[in-house]
Design a protein around this motif. Structure first.
Motif, PDB file in Angstrom:
ATOM      1  N   THR A  50       0.852  -1.224   0.052  1.00 59.61           N
ATOM      2  CA  THR A  50       0.015   0.063  -0.034  1.00 59.61           C
ATOM      3  C   THR A  50       0.868   1.178   0.105  1.00 59.61           C
ATOM      4  O   THR A  50       0.588   2.035  -0.609  1.00 59.61           O
ATOM      5  N   ILE A  51       1.911   1.208   0.691  1.00 59.95           N
ATOM      6  CA  ILE A  51       2.910   2.456   0.787  1.00 59.95           C
ATOM      7  C   ILE A  51       3.409   2.608  -0.568  1.00 59.95           C
ATOM      8  O   ILE A  51       3.699   3.767  -1.018  1.00 59.95           O
ATOM      9  N   ILE A  52       4.053   1.364  -1.120  1.00 58.84           N
ATOM     10  CA  ILE A  52       4.580   1.673  -2.324  1.00 58.84           C
ATOM     11  C   ILE A  52       3.707   2.126  -3.592  1.00 58.84           C
ATOM     12  O   ILE A  52       3.952   3.004  -4.340  1.00 58.84           O
ATOM     13  N   TRP A  53       2.251   1.656  -3.685  1.00 54.79           N
ATOM     14  CA  TRP A  53       1.284   2.011  -4.355  1.00 54.79           C
ATOM     15  C   TRP A  53       0.973   3.584  -4.389  1.00 54.79           C
ATOM     16  O   TRP A  53       0.836   4.378  -5.246  1.00 54.79           O
ATOM     17  N   LYS A  54       0.675   4.119  -2.882  1.00 55.34           N
ATOM     18  CA  LYS A  54       0.556   5.442  -2.690  1.00 55.34           C
ATOM     19  C   LYS A  54       1.627   6.278  -3.131  1.00 55.34           C
ATOM     20  O   LYS A  54       1.451   7.542  -3.756  1.00 55.34           O
ATOM     21  N   ASN A  55       2.728   5.804  -2.902  1.00 54.12           N
ATOM     22  CA  ASN A  55       4.166   6.739  -3.277  1.00 54.12           C
ATOM     23  C   ASN A  55       4.241   6.766  -4.772  1.00 54.12           C
ATOM     24  O   ASN A  55       4.464   7.859  -5.104  1.00 54.12           O
ATOM     25  N   GLY A  59       4.054  10.194  -6.564  1.00 56.14           N
ATOM     26  CA  GLY A  59       5.153  10.711  -7.463  1.00 56.14           C
ATOM     27  C   GLY A  59       4.938  11.040  -9.089  1.00 56.14           C
ATOM     28  O   GLY A  59       5.251  11.985  -9.546  1.00 56.14           O
ATOM     29  N   THR A  60       3.780   9.978  -9.486  1.00 57.87           N
ATOM     30  CA  THR A  60       3.339  10.380 -10.796  1.00 57.87           C
ATOM     31  C   THR A  60       2.397  11.437 -10.796  1.00 57.87           C
ATOM     32  O   THR A  60       2.824  12.344 -11.856  1.00 57.87           O
ATOM     33  N   ALA A  61       1.610  11.950  -9.867  1.00 61.14           N
ATOM     34  CA  ALA A  61       0.888  13.131  -9.688  1.00 61.14           C
ATOM     35  C   ALA A  61       1.947  14.399  -9.848  1.00 61.14           C
ATOM     36  O   ALA A  61       1.696  15.364 -10.318  1.00 61.14           O
ATOM     37  N   GLY A  63       4.963  14.571 -10.907  1.00 63.13           N
ATOM     38  CA  GLY A  63       5.573  14.681 -12.156  1.00 63.13           C
ATOM     39  C   GLY A  63       4.981  15.206 -13.202  1.00 63.13           C
ATOM     40  O   GLY A  63       5.266  16.195 -13.940  1.00 63.13           O
ATOM     41  N   VAL A  64       3.494  14.752 -13.086  1.00 67.57           N
ATOM     42  CA  VAL A  64       2.754  15.370 -14.317  1.00 67.57           C
ATOM     43  C   VAL A  64       2.326  16.913 -13.897  1.00 67.57           C
ATOM     44  O   VAL A  64       2.443  17.609 -14.827  1.00 67.57           O
ATOM     45  N   GLY A  65       2.445  17.327 -12.698  1.00 65.77           N
ATOM     46  CA  GLY A  65       2.017  18.420 -12.394  1.00 65.77           C
ATOM     47  C   GLY A  65       3.325  19.303 -12.785  1.00 65.77           C
ATOM     48  O   GLY A  65       2.902  20.396 -13.281  1.00 65.77           O
ATOM     49  N   ILE A  66       4.462  18.940 -12.382  1.00 60.84           N
ATOM     50  CA  ILE A  66       5.904  19.583 -12.872  1.00 60.84           C
ATOM     51  C   ILE A  66       5.787  19.798 -14.458  1.00 60.84           C
ATOM     52  O   ILE A  66       6.133  21.137 -14.609  1.00 60.84           O
TER      53      ILE A  66
END
Length: 112
Positions: A50-55, A59-61, A63-66
């Motif tokens: 769950t921690i890996i999935w949430k992280n 991180g993807t969100a 990166g897309v925002g940046i």
């Protein structure tokens, strides 16, 4: 004859008063722990997937925002540079025109 003041606690009531204040403190601590959601945090630590999935999602969100933010910022800068280039300022205009030309060539997929 001894007169007893009703506001003054009796000897046996001192223990009751200290137990009641202890109970109030424990209730406050329990409410604070529930407010901090420490139980959910402990459950999260016990499930590493769950921690890996949430992280990964975070991180993807991020990166897309940046990427979207940088694209908007770069487009705004290029727009301003085009306007300044159209003003034909002596030194700055040539420099800006070169930058705009290089960016346009790169966007078309040609090498410089």
């Amino acid at each position: 004859m001894k007169i007893i003041n009703p506001e003054q606690p009796k000897q046996g009531n001192k223990e009751d008063i200290s137990l009641s204040s202890l109970d109030k403190r424990l209730q406050k601590i329990a409410a604070d722990l529930e407010h901090t959601q420490i139980a959910e945090y402990v459950n999260l630590l016990n499930r590493p997937r769950t921690i890996i999935w949430k992280n990964l999602l975070a991180g993807t969100a991020r990166g897309v925002g940046i990427a979207i933010g940088f694209t908007f910022f770069a487009a705004t800068i290029l727009y301003v540079l085009r306007i300044l280039g159209a003003l034909n300022l002596p030194i700055i205009g040539d420099y800006i025109a070169d930058i705009v030309r290089i960016v346009q060539i790169q966007l078309e997929g040609k090498t410089y």
